[in-house]
Design an enzyme around this catalytic site. Structure first.
Site, short mmCIF file in Angstrom:
data_model
loop_
_atom_site.label_atom_id
_atom_site.label_comp_id
_atom_site.label_asym_id
_atom_site.label_seq_id
_atom_site.Cartn_x
_atom_site.Cartn_y
_atom_site.Cartn_z
N ASN A 104 -10.18 -0.23 0.50
CA ASN A 104 -8.72 -0.11 0.42
C ASN A 104 -8.25 -0.70 -0.92
OD1 ASN A 104 -5.96 -0.54 0.61
ND2 ASN A 104 -6.02 -1.30 2.71
N CYS A 117 0.82 -1.22 0.00
CA CYS A 117 0.00 0.00 0.00
C CYS A 117 0.85 1.27 0.00
CB CYS A 117 -0.95 0.00 1.19
SG CYS A 117 -2.10 -1.37 1.13
N HIS A 146 -3.17 7.08 2.35
CA HIS A 146 -3.63 5.78 1.85
C HIS A 146 -4.99 5.48 2.50
CE1 HIS A 146 -4.10 1.66 1.03
NE2 HIS A 146 -3.73 1.23 2.23
N1 ACO Z 1 -17.94 -7.89 10.73
C1 ACO Z 1 -18.36 -8.08 12.01
N2 ACO Z 1 -17.50 -8.34 13.00
C2 ACO Z 1 -16.19 -8.40 12.70
C3 ACO Z 1 -15.71 -8.21 11.40
C4 ACO Z 1 -16.63 -7.95 10.39
N3 ACO Z 1 -16.29 -7.75 9.12
N4 ACO Z 1 -14.36 -8.33 11.42
C5 ACO Z 1 -14.00 -8.57 12.69
N5 ACO Z 1 -15.11 -8.62 13.46
C6 ACO Z 1 -15.21 -8.86 14.90
C7 ACO Z 1 -14.01 -9.59 15.46
O1 ACO Z 1 -14.13 -10.98 15.30
C8 ACO Z 1 -14.07 -9.18 16.89
O2 ACO Z 1 -15.01 -9.96 17.56
P1 ACO Z 1 -14.72 -10.50 19.04
O3 ACO Z 1 -14.59 -9.26 19.88
O4 ACO Z 1 -15.93 -11.33 19.35
O5 ACO Z 1 -13.44 -11.29 18.96
C9 ACO Z 1 -14.62 -7.75 16.84
O6 ACO Z 1 -15.26 -7.62 15.57
C10 ACO Z 1 -13.56 -6.69 16.98
O7 ACO Z 1 -12.52 -7.01 16.08
P2 ACO Z 1 -11.22 -6.16 15.98
O8 ACO Z 1 -10.24 -6.84 15.06
O9 ACO Z 1 -10.78 -5.79 17.37
O10 ACO Z 1 -11.82 -4.86 15.26
P3 ACO Z 1 -11.12 -3.50 15.06
O11 ACO Z 1 -11.91 -2.44 15.67
O12 ACO Z 1 -9.64 -3.60 15.34
O13 ACO Z 1 -11.26 -3.32 13.47
C11 ACO Z 1 -10.04 -3.55 11.42
C12 ACO Z 1 -10.68 -4.28 12.59
C13 ACO Z 1 -11.09 -2.76 10.70
C14 ACO Z 1 -9.45 -4.60 10.49
C15 ACO Z 1 -8.96 -2.62 11.97
O14 ACO Z 1 -8.12 -3.31 12.84
C16 ACO Z 1 -8.11 -2.02 10.88
O15 ACO Z 1 -8.58 -1.27 10.04
N6 ACO Z 1 -6.80 -2.28 10.88
C17 ACO Z 1 -5.90 -1.74 9.89
C18 ACO Z 1 -6.04 -2.54 8.65
C19 ACO Z 1 -5.33 -1.97 7.48
O16 ACO Z 1 -5.35 -0.78 7.28
N7 ACO Z 1 -4.74 -2.86 6.70
C20 ACO Z 1 -4.24 -2.57 5.44
C21 ACO Z 1 -2.94 -1.87 5.40
S1 ACO Z 1 -2.61 -1.61 3.79
C22 ACO Z 1 -1.81 -2.87 2.93
O17 ACO Z 1 -0.61 -2.86 2.80
C23 ACO Z 1 -2.58 -4.02 2.31
#
Ligand code: ACO
Length: 330
Positions: free
Chosen positions: A285, A114, A255
């Site tokens: 993304n 990214c 990004h």
């Molecule tokens: N729908 C519903 N629930 C979900 C989903 C979903 N799509 N995904 C995860 N959950 C659940 C999890 O299982 C968890 O449940 P639990 O508490 O029962 O275990 C709960 O939601 C909370 O999950 P978290 O992972 O703590 O959620 P968070 O608030 O951290 O959000 C996210 C997750 C959106 C992925 C966030 O961590 C994020 O955006 N991280 C950065 C990701 C990113 O930018 N990556 C790309 C970089 S770029 C590249 O190089 C490709």
């Protein structure tokens, strides 16, 4: 005297027509429109059809950028394709060169996930600064839908496909004001699209690994933590190198990974919301495409105007991250 400053004089973008809404995601995994919107800001993503190519998407974006720049394909000296999802592991830049008829250009791929577009911008700039090339076509394009596990709700809701491109040109004054690039391989395991090897014995004692790639794996929490900490720092360093204050920044162009990351970074830098470019609600993304895609939309909407100062930052797998401060236009 030879021009060795850099100007970014044209942008273009292209996305596949098919859209996958949050509602449709609910048929694939246990999720909800509300969860996806509040945790990420994403409403839908564009998805490349089976059989569609990254090269075709990137070529469309490039044609738009070349037209805005007012040059022709035969003026281009270098085509730099930043992508993690080429049609061909040997690289796809040459296919784009052929499709554009850019017969004078040398073309190659660069991979930094990214951060690809940001790393490509700085790489392309070096060729102009040294006087080697006059016109560079820089493309950020990705079709991550090919590599998503559509049963993993933690990742599949995040990604979309797209392509963006800019034309960079040698200029009497340097409008790339400053930059800073960073990598930290010790955090590599947080975000991967790894080779999945199957061993095959060719003859007794000679074993080769033969395989494909695994789907994307991500530790979302760690990537989130890394982004909100490292992105403001690297932008600060790039601003320092550019001798530009945060008040002088017209647009924060990050990004497009997650709206909460955009908000947190803007808050840490004390940049007001109306200066933050955001289009991830529509696209998700799109990896290396996200910065040029958002840039192109904002330019064509008349938001970004000639001479505006843009602070751009990419971050992602590697881990890699970086920032560049530039003035838009000639
Ligand atoms: N729908 C519903 N629930 C979900 C989903 C979903 N799509 N995904 C995860 N959950 C659940 C999890 O299982 C968890 O449940 P639990 O508490 O029962 O275990 C709960 O939601 C909370 O999950 P978290 O992972 O703590 O959620 P968070 O608030 O951290 O959000 C996210 C997750 C959106 C992925 C966030 O961590 C994020 O955006 N991280 C950065 C990701 C990113 O930018 N990556 C790309 C970089 S770029 C590249 O190089 C490709």
């Amino acid at each position: 005297m030879q021009n060795t400053g850099i100007a970014i004089i044209g942008s273009g973008s292209a996305v596949p027509t098919a859209c996958l809404s949050n509602q449709a995601m609910m048929d694939l995994v246990d999720t909800s429109d509300e969860w996806i919107k509040t945790r990420t800001g994403i409403s839908q993503r564009h998805i490349a059809a089976a059989g569609a190519t990254l090269s075709a998407l990137a070529t469309d974006a490039s044609r738009n950028a070349i037209a805005m720049a007012g040059i022709s394909a035969s003026d281009i000296d270098l085509i730099l394709l930043t992508t993690s999802t080429p049609d061909d592991l040997f690289g796809s830049a040459c296919q784009i060169q052929a499709a554009l008829g850019a017969d004078k250009a040398v073309a190659f791929d660069l991979t930094a996930a990214c951060s690809g577009f940001l790393f490509g911008l700085v790489t392309a700039a070096q060729y102009i600064k040294t006087g080697v090339f006059q016109n560079v076509l820089l493309i950020g394009a990705d079709v991550l839908s090919r590599w998503v596990d559509w049963q993993d709700r933690g990742t599949c809701v995040l990604f979309g496909d797209g392509a963006g491109a800019v034309v960079m040109q040698a200029n009497s004054s340097d409008r790339l004001l400053g930059f800073k690039l960073k990598s930290d391989g010790s955090q590599n395991h947080y975000l991967n699209l790894s080779y999945a090897a199957d061993s095959q014995e060719l003859t007794p004692g000679v074993t080769v690994s033969k395989g494909a790639y695994q789907a994307i794996t991500m530790n979302g929490k760690e990537v989130y933590r890394f982004a909100v900490q490292s992105v403001p720092e690297v932008i600060d360093k790039a601003l320092f190198n550019a001798q530009i204050s945060t008040e002088q920044v017209d647009w924060l162009l990050l990004h497009q990974a997650n709206q909460r990351i955009l908000d947190a970074v803007a808050q840490r830098l004390d940049i007001p919301k109306h200066k933050v470019i955001s289009n991830l609600a529509q696209y998700g993304n799109t990896s290396a495409a996200s910065i040029p895609l958002a840039l192109d939309e904002a330019v064509r909407a008349g938001k970004i105007q000639n001479n505006d100062i843009i602070a751009a930052s990419g971050f992602g797998a590697g881990l890699t991250w970086g920032a560049a401060i530039f003035r838009w236009g000639r």
